[in-house]
Enzyme design. Structure first.
Site, PDB file in Angstrom:
ATOM      1  N   GLN A  65      33.739  30.309  33.860  1.00 17.33           N
ATOM      2  CA  GLN A  65      34.339  31.458  34.513  1.00 17.33           C
ATOM      3  C   GLN A  65      35.622  31.892  33.813  1.00 17.33           C
ATOM      4  OE1 GLN A  65      36.641  30.540  37.947  1.00 17.33           O
ATOM      5  NE2 GLN A  65      35.825  32.237  39.157  1.00 17.33           N
ATOM      6  N   GLY A  66      35.654  33.120  33.337  1.00 19.41           N
ATOM      7  CA  GLY A  66      36.833  33.599  32.621  1.00 19.41           C
ATOM      8  C   GLY A  66      37.650  34.572  33.462  1.00 19.41           C
ATOM      9  N   TYR A  67      38.448  34.021  34.330  1.00 22.24           N
ATOM     10  CA  TYR A  67      39.277  34.850  35.208  1.00 22.24           C
ATOM     11  C   TYR A  67      40.759  34.747  34.824  1.00 22.24           C
ATOM     12  CZ  TYR A  67      35.896  36.231  38.812  1.00 22.24           C
ATOM     13  OH  TYR A  67      34.887  36.820  39.512  1.00 22.24           O
TER      14      TYR A  67
ATOM     15  N   GLU B 151      33.679  32.465  46.271  1.00 20.12           N
ATOM     16  CA  GLU B 151      34.311  31.271  45.747  1.00 20.12           C
ATOM     17  C   GLU B 151      35.103  30.574  46.848  1.00 20.12           C
ATOM     18  OE1 GLU B 151      37.383  31.880  42.839  1.00 20.12           O
ATOM     19  OE2 GLU B 151      37.019  29.941  41.897  1.00 20.12           O
TER      20      GLU B 151
ATOM     21  N   SER C 135      46.245  30.511  45.366  1.00 17.81           N
ATOM     22  CA  SER C 135      47.038  29.404  45.921  1.00 17.81           C
ATOM     23  C   SER C 135      47.182  29.559  47.429  1.00 17.81           C
ATOM     24  CB  SER C 135      48.425  29.383  45.286  1.00 17.81           C
ATOM     25  OG  SER C 135      49.189  30.466  45.780  1.00 17.81           O
TER      26      SER C 135
END
Lengths: 375, 377, 375, 377
Positions: free
Chosen positions: B117-119, B235, B360
């Site tokens: 996953q490229g976030y 997610e 977060s």
């Protein structure tokens, strides 16, 4: 790194204390980036000889040894200034284990010949003994049971001996017919096998297995051994707590600095109230810990009874153990993702806290002892 | 098949087929280590519990998904989740073209494609929308430049899904698109990052003039943020799965049994409190899954689950550290009397980033304050 | 007051449930300012007859009574919709004590004649029994020991009987030679003395002292008495938990509203991140509670075993008890000084939470039972 | 006299002189109820432990002040503190004129003047500097108009010290002055407010064209904020006294002993944790008092103490509620086997405003973040 503790705001140090503190500050400044710390971790003995030699040179190893054995005979309130800095610098040398626990066990023992022969060598850095007393997980009991001494031979197992790799000899508590006695055993003694386990902070614990090992010199007779060990352990707990205070203090300094630098949502994250309040709560914990340390070192410098020392040591160790864990783990949270990487130094502070807070009794164990003694 | 029958069916099959050497490993298994198992699951048609059956999934109800997951926990499965199954699949089902579904879904199932996953980017962590990786049109391709970070297991993946900036002029969230890229495309470099446990579970991924066909875009140009948010929702329900806390609680129980800690009323009460908390979070989880089962979207309220579960997870690992005594300071792997082995500090480390990744805890609270409680400012 | 719960966002109610909920919402809207609540507090019986009559009229008192005794035989998931509203409105009527605990104890008993005679009167609001079972502080044990029955005479003392002031009769557990038996005793029975203690929420607990009181009808024989009482108490705990959910939900609504209105430092205080995050944490607690309530009422509506019911009731009661106390006390903090005044309604929510969370076992007691049953 | 000797001296005198009927009352005694005791203390010269001897105080060292306070706790003294002794006295010693000291200090000692504190206003709670009560010059007098609130025991006080606005044009903090006003001055009205415990411990005080001589100002015009802040510092060390938590902990111990709760290891461990926390806060307190003993001012760091102690206070009262079982829901006063009586919910109520008054915990954290940690924003 700016010192954000309240020490300079509200505490008063003597001139001598300022000198002691300054020399310790200079000492750890040599490795501010923790490169030496990283070089030594996970490789035996977990610290370099040079560091130990410099500590001996500075006279620190003799702080708690009376002058008659070449020591300096200073007070806990002085020594704690050094230990706080060692904690801040994560200095991996076995200071609390050797210069406090071992040295003080010998001092509190009743073998004058041994003291005269060995303490000067300990202070000068030439000779490093390690104490092997623990026989179970999470115990604070100093009575030897599982390692026995009969016909001059030691048998059984000691657990969780810190920094055994660099030690020259062990001082071992053993159950004899007369009760617990402390014996010296050379590291290469026949029948002694040593198994090392890696610690999270990069050092090692050892398990010592005694198979008919010849007991060496008696360091403390059955008349005083348990008391000597108990007192020295409480002093070592104070020392470890001072280190823990250093660990939490520096972790907090690094974190506050990071909060000021790091930008998210177009603002330094330290301007968000929720992070400010979290940082404040951690700061409060660190200053409570500092206050208790000040009180406890004063008590240890006075004429408190053994029981009062035990109560104070347990109070302090559980406070500093809890606070250091809380602060270092929240420091990682406040760093965000970067804090979870090994290359970021903040994780090293968490690991030191994990080790020191579980050494010689974790906070839960010390609350148990406090309850038994006070309530 | 009713739920109870389904549970026993799964249990029986797992008992017979789940590899002995994969049970309760002292650390999480990565894609390579779990590939044999993935293929075995695929033979059984059990790779994707939540996907509809027509796309090769199991089409399970939310409650059955929980049963399935519980039974996997029961045999001690502890594997890095497949991002293809849990994240990209649902996204393609929602936003992909028929061609994209036909191309990618089967390869996820059979294990040919392993996705990462490229976030996140350096400087765009919690503030994901400030990402800077650029994708500029060049004929039928995009040219991608920039850097991703915190890319879990990029070193083992052969595919990556990316959020990229396709319009630099638009407001933050507006100019973002969603791209699928093979990892062997020229110009991609992976640098592993060790985590505090000493393992390389994630990496930085550098893109230097990387050429990606325009057909690899999912959804419309500059619509990536909407999809990313939907995906973040998916997610977050994954990240808020109670198993996150339940699994370590079971390991704690095993260790504490060996240590005799259940004879200590103080430990027992602490354990009980956490046990109840975790069971409570299961109730929240089922309530939320039920919404998804009805085919409805979960909104910002999903943050509740992630907040609660990750906090419980950390409370569980606090107690693990406490129960471990001196082992809280060691790298020791403890052999347990149930035949498994356990490394307490690993669980402690693993719990640390749970309140950081996927938004977060601070960000989750901001979301709930604004979007649900409608507080001002 | 806007409903900020997630119910309307993510839960699905049946048409019938919507009607039930709407009627309860309308019911409490009559006293949104809590004037009636304030009028009734600290004066016997702690609620007004009108309220009870309206509840009977609405059919609520018969929700959990089978149709053969004139009840409606609805489910816990339906009843909880009413109870949540009663909690929101702080309605002081003894709903959980009479329409749940007493009604269900009778239903679970084995005296058919008694059921046929008394349940219709209970449902219609004409007859209000109260259950007297508890013999010590903080106990969950239903076995009678201190109140005994010999030769048809009751002796001993029962504690913490809620809402005895408005009751017409008591159902008393007593130790007989055959085991625990439930007897009915009229309120004016000779030898029965009643001492009232004021509750924080404005109602009353009673201590019943039996001095050779003639035992009345047997409501449940020794064969079923303890089980009937235990089951009904677990159902009453679910009911009290639903009320607690209403209490915490409304307290949070009021507080979020206040945060939006109140200005300090030239901003609505609800724009300060630390207060936002606090409100969010409370909201999370309330929605966890709501989720557990949904799960538990579904379980009570199904065919779960007695043990499963006990486990679920303890899980729910400790969750809702803790959450309600946390939310209502933090609601006072978020209100600032005004929250500490008696004239501000928010304090009434705290007091209701204090009462309900300690009724029929506080969170600690229920965690103890959970541990004994599950671990 | 050394500290230990001083302790026994105090103990002996208190044992002989502290009225039996005042020991461990189920609720805090007010000024009227405590006046007899105040006069007895005054005969002994023991009204003001912290004042210098030349002004009629005991001139005790910080540690001796703690001893004195501990010995008072020991006999169960539970009295609303005298604002004249704890707040106005130190202020006059620091900022008053010789005339003011000569006029007011002796009357505080002998009990002739009973002071209350006029700080908070409706709308100016945490944001104290936004206060609006006006004082306008009219010849040799000020004319005071406005309203104070949360004025503890205004109904029993005969004097009030006030923060008033003397310059409406100046910035918030700049235009505030400090006035001393007799409560019987025409135009002053007091309205009692019941607290959640059902007691009237505070009041609203209304000022309608109240005439106050200009000589009743302490310090210079428009310098009130500086003094108020200094006073808030002194208040915070008072508000952060560990006895706040220690006293209820002792009462909990007495109740728990009667209930047999120390046989329950879970209760015992919770009690122990709080006992240790409270002892730790004593260490902080002594460290801070030591600064005052050296004659130095305590700055924003004083907030640490108030934050820590009030939080502990509330943790203690949480455990009281838990230990009380069903009594947590009653107004019952429990007779204890040590001869005292105890009402658990009273302590619980009393702990609620401790994190609100004197600057809420949120405000204390803001202070520490900005002034000590130097965080941005």
């Amino acid at each position: 790194m700016e010192d954000i503790s309240l020490q300079s705001r509200i505490d008063v140090l003597s001139e001598e204390q300022v000198m002691i503190q300054d020399s310790a500050v200079a000492f750890i400044a040599q490795d501010e980036e923790l490169k030496k710390v990283r070089e030594n971790r996970f490789s035996q003995p977990g610290y370099d000889a040079q560091t130990w030699a410099e500590m001996a040179e500075a006279g620190w190893l003799g702080f708690l040894v009376p002058e008659e054995y070449d020591g300096i005979g200073l007070a806990f309130s002085d020594l704690s200034l050094v230990l706080i800095q060692l904690g801040k610098g994560l200095v991996p040398a076995p200071f609390s284990a050797t210069a406090v626990l071992a040295a003080r066990t010998i001092v509190k023992g009743d073998n004058e010949t041994f003291k005269k022969a060995r303490l000067p060598a300990l202070i000068s850095g030439e000779w490093k003994p390690a104490i092997a007393w623990q026989e179970a997980r999470s115990t604070l009991d100093v009575k030897a049971e599982k390692v026995t001494c009969a016909d001059g031979k030691l048998n059984g197992q000691k657990l969780f001996v810190p920094d055994a790799g660099g030690a020259d000899a062990f001082i071992v508590s053993a159950a004899s017919a007369a009760g617990t006695i402390l014996y010296m055993v050379e590291k290469d003694a026949s029948g002694l096998s040593i198994e090392y386990a890696q610690r999270v902070d990069g050092g090692f614990y050892a398990t010592l297995t005694f198979d008919n090992v010849v007991a060496g010199e008696e360091v403390a007779s059955a008349a005083v051994a348990e008391q000597a060990l108990a007192l020295a352990l409480d002093e070592a707990r104070v020392a470890a707590s001072a280190e823990l205070l250093g660990v939490m203090t520096r972790a907090l300094e690094i974190t506050v600095d990071y909060l000021t630098q790091r930008v998210q949502f177009d603002k330094p994250i330290g301007s968000f109230q929720s992070l400010q309040h979290k940082a404040v709560d951690l700061f409060v914990l660190s200053e409570i810990s500092r206050s208790v340390l000040l009180q406890t070192t004063a008590l240890f410098d006075g004429d408190a009874s053994d029981k009062e020392r035990a109560v104070a040591a347990s109070q302090l160790k559980s406070r500093c153990g809890d606070a250091a864990l809380q602060i270092t783990k929240d420091a990682i949270q406040l760093h965000g993702g970067i804090g979870y990487t090994d290359e970021c130094n903040i994780g090293l502070y968490l690991k030191k806290a994990m080790y020191l807070s579980s050494l010689w009794g974790n906070p839960t164990a010390h609350r148990g002892r406090y309850a038994a003694l006070v309530l | 098949m009713d739920d109870q029958a389904f549970r026993f069916h799964v249990r029986e099959w797992l008992e017979a087929n789940f590899p002995e050497e994969m049970r309760f490993p002292p650390r999480r298994l990565n894609f390579d280590q779990a590939m044999g198992w993935h293929k075995k699951l695929n033979e059984q048609g059990w790779v994707a519990p939540g996907w509809p059956a027509e796309h090769g999934g199991m089409g399970l109800s939310p409650y059955q998904q929980i049963i399935f997951s519980e039974e996997l926990d029961r045999v001690g499965a502890f594997v890095i989740p497949s991002f293809g199954v849990t994240m990209l699949g649902p996204l393609l089902l929602g936003y992909g073209t028929d061609e994209q579904r036909a191309e990618y879904l089967p390869k996820i199932l059979c294990g040919e494609h392993i996705w990462c996953q490229g976030y996140s980017e350096p400087g765009a962590g919690s503030d994901l929308a400030s990402l800077r990786m650029s994708a500029e049109v060049d004929g039928d391709d995009y040219i991608v430049n920039g850097q991703k970070t915190w890319t879990t297991m990029a070193q083992q993946a052969n595919m990556i899904f990316l959020l990229v900036r396709t319009d630099k002029e638009a407001k933050k969230q507006k100019g973002i698109s969603f791209l699928l890229v093979p990892m062997d495309t020229p110009g991609i470099t992976v640098r592993e990052i060790d985590n505090i446990g000493g393992y390389s579970e994630f990496a930085e991924v550098f893109f230097d003039e990387v050429r990606v066909p325009r057909t690899n875009m999912v959804g419309a140009v500059n619509q990536g943020w909407t999809m990313a948010k939907a995906l973040l929702g998916a997610e977050r329900i994954l990240l808020g799965s109670p198993k996150l806390a339940k699994f370590p609680l079971q390991r704690l129980q095993a260790m504490a049994n060996d240590f005799g800690l259940f004879d200590d009323p103080v430990f027992k009460e602490r354990f009980t409190k956490l046990h109840m908390d975790v069971e409570d979070s299961v109730a929240v989880y089922i309530r939320m899954l039920e919404v998804m089962r009805r085919g409805e979207q979960l909104g910002p309220e999903i943050s509740i689950l992630k907040l609660a579960v990750t906090e419980m997870f950390q409370q569980v690992t606090d107690l693990i550290l406490d129960a471990a005594g001196e082992f809280a300071g060691t790298e020791s792997v403890l052999p347990l009397s149930d035949g498994t082995s356990y490394k307490p500090v690993n669980t402690y480390y693993l719990s640390r980033p749970s309140t950081i990744y996927g938004g977060s805890s601070q960000v989750q609270r901001n979301i709930l304050a604004k979007a649900v409680l409608k507080l001002p400012g």
